[in-house]
Write an enzyme that holds these catalytic residues in place. Structure first.
Site, PDB file in Angstrom:
ATOM      1  N   PRO A  68      82.475  23.572 -23.360  1.00 34.15           N
ATOM      2  CA  PRO A  68      81.405  22.992 -22.909  1.00 34.15           C
ATOM      3  C   PRO A  68      80.353  23.619 -21.883  1.00 34.15           C
ATOM      4  O   PRO A  68      81.027  24.469 -21.136  1.00 34.15           O
ATOM      5  CB  PRO A  68      81.842  21.448 -22.233  1.00 34.15           C
ATOM      6  CG  PRO A  68      83.047  21.917 -21.735  1.00 34.15           C
ATOM      7  CD  PRO A  68      83.428  22.978 -22.439  1.00 34.15           C
ATOM      8  N   CYS A  72      84.213  14.900 -16.317  1.00 28.38           N
ATOM      9  CA  CYS A  72      84.123  13.777 -17.124  1.00 28.38           C
ATOM     10  C   CYS A  72      84.770  12.480 -16.568  1.00 28.38           C
ATOM     11  O   CYS A  72      84.600  11.439 -16.785  1.00 28.38           O
ATOM     12  CB  CYS A  72      84.516  13.993 -18.568  1.00 28.38           C
ATOM     13  SG  CYS A  72      86.273  14.616 -18.576  1.00 28.38           S
TER      14      CYS A  72
END
Length: 385
Positions: free
Chosen positions: A47, A181
């Site tokens: 990511p 996250c």
């Protein structure tokens, strides 16, 4: 730097003595043996939020288990990923190891990534990234380990140490501007202490956004498709205000919006990968648990929940009844979940289990990247049965 250190030295210290190649176990009494078998070539999606640390981490656990790994970079982080792979390949070369055991797609694209995942020689996918790429990984037909969104609820119960709790939450949410996250997303507070908690947040640098500013900011932050505005990912509070055209006081650490609803039409109730929190009030821990579940069901099932309390009965209730894979107590969740400030296994991949549509609830590590071959000697004859 902290994330890169966790992904390298933290992972090394945790797993350096773990045997992951060859014979793992012999049971002479039962005459059975177990041996580790590498899965083969791993395709790893990377990511933009944690590009260098995720490359380091996935390379470390692949090499520990004698697997080769090929990275598919997020286009906006391609140069970071290329530079990190170069460091790893040089280290392999210096030690006389095959440097091509770690490689990457030089020309990153959706088509190239899809071809890598579909290739018959790719035996596993480590999928960290956006919803579309993770879905593509699962539909490729190649076994995949995925992570999911981390819409982490953070419950503050009436027995919590308020100044320390607020300090932990702000430090966690502002670490790397909220791109991990597992960072807190919604603060849920017992009503009996809510005003005190709110005052403490303001004292420690939070700004409560209200009225038209809050509405304007929220609509820009979370787009109509439910995804976060990429321009606002990983930005500090003052920069976020500039992007949104909203006045944010100088020195603001985190922006907070007081909310009373959860759902797709309430942008502050979802995952916000930046220095922004939602703030909810509840009557007691039972209502706090119910609201936490509602937040997780919106986006975040199987991931992480945190709570701050001195009541062990509350801890046990949340632990047994929260639809998550990890519960954190009296610690910032961003670094607690990945194993920096807790005894969890150090990992840049946090599994979400079956409830999060994943294959494992583990903090992903070397044990997830091998198969076990079993051997047994006969210990009875058919006639003995």
């Amino acid at each position: 730097m902290a994330k890169n250190t966790l992904a390298s030295m933290g992972v090394y210290e945790e797993y350096k003595d773990l045997k992951m190649v060859g014979v793992l176990q012999r049971d002479e009494a039962k005459q059975v043996m177990e041996a580790a078998v590498p899965v083969g070539v791993i395709a790893a999606l990377i990511p933009s939020t944690n590009p260098t640390s995720t490359v380091i981490f996935k390379a470390m656990i692949a090499l520990k288990t004698a697997n080769a790994i090929i990275f598919s970079p997020h286009p906006s982080a391609a140069k970071c990923i290329e530079a990190t792979v170069a460091v790893i390949r040089q280290a392999l070369k210096d030690f006389g190891a095959p440097e091509n055991a770690v490689s990457y797609l030089e020309y990153a694209s959706l088509e190239a990534t899809q071809e890598l995942m579909d290739d018959r020689d790719t035996k596993m996918i480590l999928a960290t990234g956006g919803k579309a790429m993770v879905k593509a990984a699962y539909s490729s037909g190649t076994p995949a380990i995925r992570v999911g969104p981390g819409n982490v609820p953070c419950y503050i119960e009436k027995t919590a140490d308020i100044p320390q709790t607020v300090e932990r939450i702000i430090a966690s949410k502002t670490f790397d501007n909220g791109v991990i996250c597992a960072s807190e997303q919604s603060v849920i507070v017992d009503d009996s202490i809510a005003e005190t908690v709110k005052e403490e947040f303001i004292k420690q640098g939070a700004y409560f956004i209200t009225g038209p500013d809050a509405e304007k900011f929220g609509k820009l932050m979370i787009q109509r498709n439910g995804l976060m505005n990429p321009a606002m990912v990983g930005k500090d509070a003052e920069t976020l205000g500039q992007i949104a055209g909203v006045a944010i006081p100088a020195g603001t650490q985190v922006i907070i919006s007081e909310e009373n609803q959860v759902g797709r039409d309430y942008p502050y109730s979802t995952e916000k990968l930046c220095s922004v929190l939602a703030f909810y009030r509840v009557q007691d821990w039972e209502e706090g648990l119910a609201l936490s579940r509602k937040v997780l069901e919106l986006k975040g099932l199987g991931h992480t929940l945190s709570l701050h309390t001195a009541d062990e009965a509350v801890v046990e209730a949340f632990f047994l009844h929260s639809p998550v894979s990890r519960v954190l107590v009296n610690v910032g969740s961003a670094l607690g979940a990945v194993g920096v400030t807790t005894a969890f296994l150090p990992s840049m991949m946090l599994g979400c289990g079956a409830i999060g549509n994943g294959s494992t609830s583990d903090n992903i590590g070397p044990k997830n990247l091998i198969n076990i071959r079993y051997l047994a000697y006969g210990d009875k004859e058919i006639s003995d049965l």
